[in-house]
Design a protein around this motif. Structure first.
Motif, PDB file in Angstrom:
ATOM      1  N   VAL A 125     149.177  26.745  95.460  1.00 42.78           N
ATOM      2  CA  VAL A 125     149.881  27.858  96.104  1.00 42.78           C
ATOM      3  C   VAL A 125     151.352  27.499  96.312  1.00 42.78           C
ATOM      4  CG1 VAL A 125     150.039  29.210  98.231  1.00 42.78           C
ATOM      5  CG2 VAL A 125     147.805  28.796  97.179  1.00 42.78           C
ATOM      6  N   ALA A 126     151.617  26.264  96.699  1.00 47.86           N
ATOM      7  CA  ALA A 126     153.004  25.835  96.904  1.00 47.86           C
ATOM      8  C   ALA A 126     153.797  25.961  95.611  1.00 47.86           C
ATOM      9  CB  ALA A 126     153.034  24.390  97.414  1.00 47.86           C
ATOM     10  N   ARG A 127     153.157  25.666  94.494  1.00 45.68           N
ATOM     11  CA  ARG A 127     153.852  25.746  93.202  1.00 45.68           C
ATOM     12  C   ARG A 127     154.188  27.199  92.871  1.00 45.68           C
ATOM     13  NH1 ARG A 127     150.254  23.164  90.422  1.00 45.68           N
ATOM     14  NH2 ARG A 127     149.322  25.078  89.646  1.00 45.68           N
ATOM     15  N   VAL A 128     153.215  28.099  93.112  1.00 40.23           N
ATOM     16  CA  VAL A 128     153.449  29.513  92.785  1.00 40.23           C
ATOM     17  C   VAL A 128     154.509  30.114  93.703  1.00 40.23           C
ATOM     18  CG1 VAL A 128     152.398  31.812  92.715  1.00 40.23           C
ATOM     19  CG2 VAL A 128     151.123  29.825  91.866  1.00 40.23           C
ATOM     20  N   LEU A 129     154.397  29.848  95.009  1.00 37.85           N
ATOM     21  CA  LEU A 129     155.272  30.506  95.983  1.00 37.85           C
ATOM     22  C   LEU A 129     156.533  29.708  96.282  1.00 37.85           C
ATOM     23  CD1 LEU A 129     152.828  32.069  98.598  1.00 37.85           C
ATOM     24  CD2 LEU A 129     153.990  33.165  96.671  1.00 37.85           C
ATOM     25  N   ASP A 130     156.580  28.512  95.752  1.00 36.34           N
ATOM     26  CA  ASP A 130     157.785  27.721  95.917  1.00 36.34           C
ATOM     27  C   ASP A 130     158.088  27.465  97.402  1.00 36.34           C
ATOM     28  OD1 ASP A 130     159.875  26.284  94.920  1.00 36.34           O
ATOM     29  OD2 ASP A 130     161.237  28.000  94.761  1.00 36.34           O
ATOM     30  N   GLY A 131     157.051  27.041  98.134  1.00 36.67           N
ATOM     31  CA  GLY A 131     157.230  26.750  99.566  1.00 36.67           C
ATOM     32  C   GLY A 131     156.037  26.009 100.100  1.00 36.67           C
ATOM     33  N   ALA A 185     160.616  44.049  98.424  1.00 40.30           N
ATOM     34  CA  ALA A 185     159.503  44.855  97.909  1.00 40.30           C
ATOM     35  C   ALA A 185     159.024  44.304  96.568  1.00 40.30           C
ATOM     36  CB  ALA A 185     159.944  46.310  97.743  1.00 40.30           C
ATOM     37  N   PRO A 186     157.701  44.255  96.365  1.00 42.88           N
ATOM     38  CA  PRO A 186     157.196  43.837  95.052  1.00 42.88           C
ATOM     39  C   PRO A 186     157.608  44.832  93.961  1.00 42.88           C
ATOM     40  CG  PRO A 186     155.437  43.841  96.690  1.00 42.88           C
ATOM     41  CD  PRO A 186     156.618  44.527  97.312  1.00 42.88           C
ATOM     42  N   ALA A 187     158.037  44.291  92.832  1.00 40.19           N
ATOM     43  CA  ALA A 187     158.432  45.131  91.707  1.00 40.19           C
ATOM     44  C   ALA A 187     157.590  44.818  90.472  1.00 40.19           C
ATOM     45  CB  ALA A 187     159.915  44.920  91.390  1.00 40.19           C
ATOM     46  N   HIS A 188     157.150  43.577  90.337  1.00 39.11           N
ATOM     47  CA  HIS A 188     156.338  43.165  89.186  1.00 39.11           C
ATOM     48  C   HIS A 188     155.106  42.402  89.675  1.00 39.11           C
ATOM     49  CE1 HIS A 188     159.896  44.145  86.929  1.00 39.11           C
ATOM     50  NE2 HIS A 188     160.583  43.223  87.581  1.00 39.11           N
ATOM     51  N   ARG A 219     146.559  37.181  91.625  1.00 48.65           N
ATOM     52  CA  ARG A 219     147.731  38.031  91.413  1.00 48.65           C
ATOM     53  C   ARG A 219     148.953  37.440  92.096  1.00 48.65           C
ATOM     54  NH1 ARG A 219     146.264  43.154  93.291  1.00 48.65           N
ATOM     55  NH2 ARG A 219     147.030  42.715  95.362  1.00 48.65           N
ATOM     56  N   THR A 220     150.074  37.441  91.397  1.00 46.85           N
ATOM     57  CA  THR A 220     151.345  37.075  92.001  1.00 46.85           C
ATOM     58  C   THR A 220     152.238  38.310  91.994  1.00 46.85           C
ATOM     59  OG1 THR A 220     151.076  34.878  91.036  1.00 46.85           O
ATOM     60  CG2 THR A 220     153.213  35.384  91.995  1.00 46.85           C
ATOM     61  N   ALA A 221     152.856  38.582  93.148  1.00 48.14           N
ATOM     62  CA  ALA A 221     153.785  39.707  93.265  1.00 48.14           C
ATOM     63  C   ALA A 221     155.206  39.163  93.290  1.00 48.14           C
ATOM     64  CB  ALA A 221     153.503  40.489  94.553  1.00 48.14           C
ATOM     65  N   TYR A 222     156.090  39.773  92.493  1.00 43.73           N
ATOM     66  CA  TYR A 222     157.481  39.337  92.378  1.00 43.73           C
ATOM     67  C   TYR A 222     158.416  40.478  92.774  1.00 43.73           C
ATOM     68  CZ  TYR A 222     155.466  35.710  89.340  1.00 43.73           C
ATOM     69  OH  TYR A 222     154.715  34.686  88.827  1.00 43.73           O
ATOM     70  N   THR A 223     159.544  40.127  93.364  1.00 43.76           N
ATOM     71  CA  THR A 223     160.590  41.129  93.599  1.00 43.76           C
ATOM     72  C   THR A 223     161.271  41.461  92.274  1.00 43.76           C
ATOM     73  OG1 THR A 223     162.307  39.474  93.903  1.00 43.76           O
ATOM     74  CG2 THR A 223     161.066  40.125  95.867  1.00 43.76           C
ATOM     75  N   ALA A 224     162.132  42.481  92.304  1.00 40.39           N
ATOM     76  CA  ALA A 224     162.876  42.846  91.094  1.00 40.39           C
ATOM     77  C   ALA A 224     163.692  41.655  90.597  1.00 40.39           C
ATOM     78  CB  ALA A 224     163.776  44.052  91.371  1.00 40.39           C
ATOM     79  N   TYR A 231     150.903  35.599  96.787  1.00 40.02           N
ATOM     80  CA  TYR A 231     149.887  35.144  95.841  1.00 40.02           C
ATOM     81  C   TYR A 231     148.553  35.525  96.447  1.00 40.02           C
ATOM     82  CZ  TYR A 231     146.951  32.012  93.050  1.00 40.02           C
ATOM     83  OH  TYR A 231     145.983  31.495  92.219  1.00 40.02           O
ATOM     84  N   ASN A 232     147.732  36.259  95.689  1.00 35.01           N
ATOM     85  CA  ASN A 232     146.496  36.799  96.226  1.00 35.01           C
ATOM     86  C   ASN A 232     145.340  36.406  95.312  1.00 35.01           C
ATOM     87  OD1 ASN A 232     144.466  38.290  97.417  1.00 35.01           O
ATOM     88  ND2 ASN A 232     145.525  40.257  97.305  1.00 35.01           N
ATOM     89  N   GLU A 233     144.385  35.655  95.847  1.00 36.54           N
ATOM     90  CA  GLU A 233     143.217  35.285  95.055  1.00 36.54           C
ATOM     91  C   GLU A 233     142.022  36.095  95.511  1.00 36.54           C
ATOM     92  OE1 GLU A 233     142.396  31.246  93.307  1.00 36.54           O
ATOM     93  OE2 GLU A 233     140.779  31.345  94.777  1.00 36.54           O
TER      94      GLU A 233
END
Lengths: 249, 249
Positions: A125-131, A185-188, A219-224, A231-233
């Protein structure tokens, strides 16, 4: 596995195993009528009580339901058609709707076992969310009274601190609307889909009969701007779901 | 199932069953080292030959591979990342590339068990394709020498009659390029994703170890005008695949 199944199982269990295999292989489908007591009695030369026992195994496992005076049917749970993109469109959560309304189309659904905690992120999770610190939302969804999905969402802690995302009730439009309030806001979205057998704890929480795999959607949600904000499992009862994705050539 | 597993299984099988369960649950992941012979010997108070037998069960099932002088590892098959939309983009097949090139990124893949026949459509296929007769293409795909997918494509017979779609070799860009030649290039795709346990025939063709579910992807291709021109049912070894879908909010 067949080597490890003894041949001295009681006949009612062997019959139940055979019917279960036909259901799980898809040969018998949702809503199909199972062979009746009379058919089982003559096919296997057994007593009515034994035939009834065989069908009871499947009813107890939730794979079949009896209908009064008509027989026993493969369970009539209508699969949830989970539409990959439409359900996450900005129109949906931007107007304050719950994403689940898009999935269930009016069927009653419930959320329970909600847990909202601040935690140290796992390496993945830290790798995906960078925190390194995350707020985590764990919940179980039920449709028509049946548990169908476990979902665990992770948010960068410093981003959502003090927002409603850290509380059980997130308000109209849910967490995506709240991320929008925060200017992210999530865009992608990227969804990764896998299937596997459930862990014992997942079987228990979802009430899965033996031999039912789960679908895992990460699922990973990204801003524009490409910043990952959730990150949602999700762990889905495979018997309850059809995932639909539409796209262009 | 646990009720039906006898407690008098030989110890090496019980150890193998435990390790297998940890692999299939995801606790042990692809590339993880399994407990070595010495560890198993001391944990279970068994002889080296017995420990070796337990590991051999998983190696024979294709769930683990021995590395000389280093131990036994969860099988190192790198999952195929199947990218829902990119792989089917017009750029891909429009330039004569095989769709599989997008999936495997240079890893060797092979197609065998190819069968191309004209058939009467099942009710389900007839409903989707709106026609009673179909050309059917059945094939099996292997990657790195391992069978990973069974695919069965259906085409309206009167549409593709006399085209290369009715022959084993379809030429550059495959069936989608040929549909383009016929003036009915696919423009939209719908994929339905499910998971279930495999039927015995599927287990056999894919060489699946016990307890491995399959992912079933049912894709319909539509022209820009909305005419369905292909229905493709794919059965994927769930241990070999990650399905990725990207979309916007």
């Amino acid at each position: 596995m067949s080597e490890s199944v003894p041949h001295d199982l009681p006949i009612y269990r062997r019959i139940a195993d055979g019917l279960r295999a036909r259901i799980l292989s898809g040969e018998l489908r949702d809503g199909d009528r199972l062979p009746g007591e009379n058919t089982l009695m003559s096919d296997y030369s057994i007593a009515r009580a034994t035939a009834r026992q065989a069908l009871a195994v499947l009813i107890n496992e939730g794979l079949a339901v009896p209908k009064r005076g008509s027989g026993v049917y493969v369970r009539l749970f209508k699969p949830i058609r989970r539409h990959g993109s439409r359900r996450l469109s900005r129109e949906q959560w931007g107007e304050g709707n719950a994403i689940w309304d898009a999935d269930t189309r009016g069927r009653p659904f419930a959320v329970d076992e909600v847990e909202v905690v601040r935690e140290r992120a796992s390496d993945e999770v830290a790798r995906v969310l960078d925190g390194a610190e995350v707020w985590v939302r764990r919940r179980r969804y039920s449709v028509d009274g049946r548990p169908v999905q476990l979902a665990t969402s992770f948010f960068p802690a410093e981003l959502v601190e003090d927002s409603a995302i850290t509380t059980p009730e997130t308000g109209p439009g849910g967490v995506y609307a709240r991320l929008g309030d925060l200017g992210v806001a999530p865009a992608h979205f990227t969804e990764e889909v896998r299937a596997r057998m459930p862990a014992p704890r997942e079987s228990e929480l979802l009430g899965l009969p033996g031999g039912t795999p789960v679908i895992v959607v990460a699922r990973t949600a990204y801003t524009a701007g490409g910043r990952p904000v959730e990150y949602n499992e999700m762990v889905l009862d495979s018997a309850a779901y059809i995932l639909q994705y539409d796209f262009d050539a």
